[in-house]
Structures are given as structure tokens and as C-alpha cells.
Design a protein around this motif. Sequence first.
Motif, PDB file in Angstrom:
ATOM      1  N   ASN A 152      -3.987   1.208  10.582  1.00  0.00           N
ATOM      2  CA  ASN A 152      -3.748   2.071   9.418  1.00  0.00           C
ATOM      3  C   ASN A 152      -2.554   1.483   8.654  1.00  0.00           C
ATOM      4  O   ASN A 152      -1.432   1.441   9.168  1.00  0.00           O
ATOM      5  CB  ASN A 152      -3.458   3.496   9.904  1.00  0.00           C
ATOM      6  CG  ASN A 152      -3.193   4.470   8.779  1.00  0.00           C
ATOM      7  OD1 ASN A 152      -2.583   4.133   7.765  1.00  0.00           O
ATOM      8  ND2 ASN A 152      -3.637   5.704   8.964  1.00  0.00           N
ATOM      9  N   LEU A 153      -2.779   1.023   7.430  1.00  0.00           N
ATOM     10  CA  LEU A 153      -1.722   0.329   6.686  1.00  0.00           C
ATOM     11  C   LEU A 153      -0.480   1.190   6.473  1.00  0.00           C
ATOM     12  O   LEU A 153       0.650   0.703   6.574  1.00  0.00           O
ATOM     13  CB  LEU A 153      -2.258  -0.140   5.333  1.00  0.00           C
ATOM     14  CG  LEU A 153      -3.197  -1.348   5.349  1.00  0.00           C
ATOM     15  CD1 LEU A 153      -3.743  -1.604   3.956  1.00  0.00           C
ATOM     16  CD2 LEU A 153      -2.507  -2.584   5.895  1.00  0.00           C
ATOM     17  N   ILE A 154      -0.664   2.471   6.174  1.00  0.00           N
ATOM     18  CA  ILE A 154       0.489   3.342   5.941  1.00  0.00           C
ATOM     19  C   ILE A 154       1.276   3.544   7.233  1.00  0.00           C
ATOM     20  O   ILE A 154       2.513   3.506   7.239  1.00  0.00           O
ATOM     21  CB  ILE A 154       0.036   4.706   5.370  1.00  0.00           C
ATOM     22  CG1 ILE A 154      -0.709   4.503   4.043  1.00  0.00           C
ATOM     23  CG2 ILE A 154       1.233   5.627   5.169  1.00  0.00           C
ATOM     24  CD1 ILE A 154       0.078   3.765   2.975  1.00  0.00           C
ATOM     25  N   VAL A 155       0.583   3.721   8.325  1.00  0.00           N
ATOM     26  CA  VAL A 155       1.248   3.862   9.627  1.00  0.00           C
ATOM     27  C   VAL A 155       1.957   2.563   9.992  1.00  0.00           C
ATOM     28  O   VAL A 155       3.093   2.575  10.481  1.00  0.00           O
ATOM     29  CB  VAL A 155       0.240   4.252  10.720  1.00  0.00           C
ATOM     30  CG1 VAL A 155       0.878   4.178  12.103  1.00  0.00           C
ATOM     31  CG2 VAL A 155      -0.297   5.664  10.470  1.00  0.00           C
ATOM     32  N   HIS A 156       1.317   1.436   9.744  1.00  0.00           N
ATOM     33  CA  HIS A 156       1.934   0.154  10.070  1.00  0.00           C
ATOM     34  C   HIS A 156       3.221  -0.053   9.264  1.00  0.00           C
ATOM     35  O   HIS A 156       4.240  -0.489   9.810  1.00  0.00           O
ATOM     36  CB  HIS A 156       0.974  -1.001   9.785  1.00  0.00           C
ATOM     37  CG  HIS A 156       1.546  -2.336  10.144  1.00  0.00           C
ATOM     38  ND1 HIS A 156       1.515  -2.845  11.424  1.00  0.00           N
ATOM     39  CD2 HIS A 156       2.206  -3.262   9.389  1.00  0.00           C
ATOM     40  CE1 HIS A 156       2.115  -4.023  11.447  1.00  0.00           C
ATOM     41  NE2 HIS A 156       2.549  -4.308  10.220  1.00  0.00           N
ATOM     42  N   ALA A 157       3.184   0.279   7.961  1.00  0.00           N
ATOM     43  CA  ALA A 157       4.381   0.128   7.125  1.00  0.00           C
ATOM     44  C   ALA A 157       5.507   1.013   7.648  1.00  0.00           C
ATOM     45  O   ALA A 157       6.668   0.584   7.740  1.00  0.00           O
ATOM     46  CB  ALA A 157       4.049   0.477   5.674  1.00  0.00           C
ATOM     47  N   PHE A 158       5.183   2.253   7.992  1.00  0.00           N
ATOM     48  CA  PHE A 158       6.194   3.161   8.534  1.00  0.00           C
ATOM     49  C   PHE A 158       6.761   2.627   9.839  1.00  0.00           C
ATOM     50  O   PHE A 158       7.986   2.596  10.034  1.00  0.00           O
ATOM     51  CB  PHE A 158       5.600   4.555   8.770  1.00  0.00           C
ATOM     52  CG  PHE A 158       6.565   5.488   9.446  1.00  0.00           C
ATOM     53  CD1 PHE A 158       7.444   6.259   8.701  1.00  0.00           C
ATOM     54  CD2 PHE A 158       6.626   5.584  10.838  1.00  0.00           C
ATOM     55  CE1 PHE A 158       8.364   7.103   9.329  1.00  0.00           C
ATOM     56  CE2 PHE A 158       7.535   6.417  11.473  1.00  0.00           C
ATOM     57  CZ  PHE A 158       8.407   7.172  10.705  1.00  0.00           C
ATOM     58  N   ALA A 183       0.835  -1.199   0.000  1.00  0.00           N
ATOM     59  CA  ALA A 183       0.000   0.000   0.000  1.00  0.00           C
ATOM     60  C   ALA A 183       0.871   1.251   0.000  1.00  0.00           C
ATOM     61  O   ALA A 183       0.599   2.220  -0.725  1.00  0.00           O
ATOM     62  CB  ALA A 183      -0.925   0.001   1.216  1.00  0.00           C
ATOM     63  N   ALA A 184       1.939   1.236   0.808  1.00  0.00           N
ATOM     64  CA  ALA A 184       2.847   2.387   0.868  1.00  0.00           C
ATOM     65  C   ALA A 184       3.527   2.604  -0.472  1.00  0.00           C
ATOM     66  O   ALA A 184       3.676   3.742  -0.939  1.00  0.00           O
ATOM     67  CB  ALA A 184       3.896   2.160   1.965  1.00  0.00           C
TER      68      ALA A 184
END
Length: 297
Positions: A97-103, A20-21
Motif C-alpha cells: 500500500n503506497l500510502i502505508v509505505h510512505a508513512f 502518492a502521499a
Amino acid sequence: MSADSGLSGLTLYTQAAQSAASRVIDEYSTSFGTATRLLPPGTRAAIRSIYSLVRVADEIVDGTAEEAGLDADSRREVLDTLETETISAMGTGFSSNLIVHAFASAARAADVEKALVQAFFRSMRRDLEPVHSLSEEQYRRYVHGSAEAVGLMCLRVFLQDTAPTTDQMAQLETGAARLGAAFQKINFLRDLHEDAEQLGRAYFPGAVPGELSEARKIEILADIEADLGEARRAIPLLPPGARRATDLATRLFEEVSARLRHTSVAELKRRRVSVPRRVRLQLLLQVLLPVVRGGRR
């Protein structure tokens, strides 16, 4: 376990978050996306995860959230929530939150300091207020959080498997910060019209929206070129994969800087300066050719 992939639930979830990121970066940044393709896969995923969070924060403060109908107080609340979620996920290793998780996954693996993330969000929060006639200190603080801190986050990822000396680390941190600052200042010039007309902003010290003299533009470009020069001196100290990608990103922004030097302020108010695809490919070849020749020896 996932019946299809054989991966654990968290591993599969993290891979989905990284995908997603990566999609966010592909949609928003051609030049940056090109440079990250030179990174080793694991490093590439982490760097793209960092920049995807940066991009989401930008969208909150740079007009997209307002276009969706959020007033200033609501945008601040959304940004504050994003920061809280990010700091929490850096501690727990999970976010819905997928973006937060990736970060957070990238930040935890690279030991990214919470202070860098907080500095970034402070600068983003500054964009929720009028931005013009900044003092030198306000400008320096903004650039540190919005750009230098991000450069230092990326450096943490690049150095995960290396152990530079104390002197090398000092030079690498200076280079990473200066490169991030150069990128930000270049984008201030490229976005001169949009920042003034759509957002009412002028980031350079003492400036007001839409006003910039040719002499001041040249001064700013000299500062940018000094940043890029300092960053270039640190590039040879990076691991090979990170070195190539950083070299390409630096070359791309050196090209933008040169084009800005030959573009009048009047023209900057009408269009955003960019690097044509043909030139981007030439720069890519300049970075890759030494690698190809070295492999033939």
C-alpha cells in the motif's frame, strides 16, 4: 537498479509512495498544503506522508467508505486492516500500500512510537460508533488519539537531526500536542453542520448533534486559544524550517479561530468557516518577511 533513474528499487518505490502521499494532501487540504511547502524537502515528504495516512483513515470512518457501500462491520474491518498493515510496515520497512509505505518510511526514520499510531487508530475506531454526549474523559481520549498523537508524530520528524534538552523536549511535546488539539477542536466547530447532519456526531462533552449554544461556543474558543498560545510558546524551539511552517499553520488556525468567534452558531450550521486566499497569502508574507529581511543584512 532502475534503468532510467539509477535508483535502487526500494528508494524509487519510496519516492513513488511519497509522491502518492503528497498528491493526497494537495487534493484535500489547501491550508495544510501551503504550510508544508515551507518545510525542507525531506521533512516535507515525511509530514505529508503522515497526513496522507491520517486522511485515508478519515475517509474510512467519515462517510466515503459508507458511500461506497461498506456497512459498519466492513468499515471496521477495513480500518483494522489498515492499522495492522501500518504497524507491520513500521517493523519491516515495506508495504504494498503506497500510502502505508510512505508513512512507515517516515515513521521509521523519525523513531515514531507504535503507541502513537495505536492511539490514533483507537480514536478513528471510536468514530464507527455513535459520537455524542461524550464525557470529558472520552472527549480528552479522542482528541489525544486523533490530534495530539499526530502532532507528536510530526514533532518526531521535525527533531530528527536535533537534540533538544530535556526541558526543551518537554515544552516541545506540550506545544505539539496542544497545537494538534487546537486544530482538531477548530475543525469540530467548522464541521458542526456536517458532523451533525451527515454523521450524527457531536464531539464536545455533553453535546448532542446539531446543538451548541453561543456561550458554549465561546468557552470552546477560549480553550482553543489557550492551546494555540501554549503551542506558540514552543515554536521558537523548533528547527528553522519546521518553525516557519508551524508558525504559518498556527497563524492560519488563529485566523480561523477569530472568524469563528465572530460567526454565530446559526451561521456555522449553514456554512464552513474558511480563510480567503488573499488572507492566506498575507499570513504567508508575515512568516516569510523576517526571513527575507534577515537575508539582506
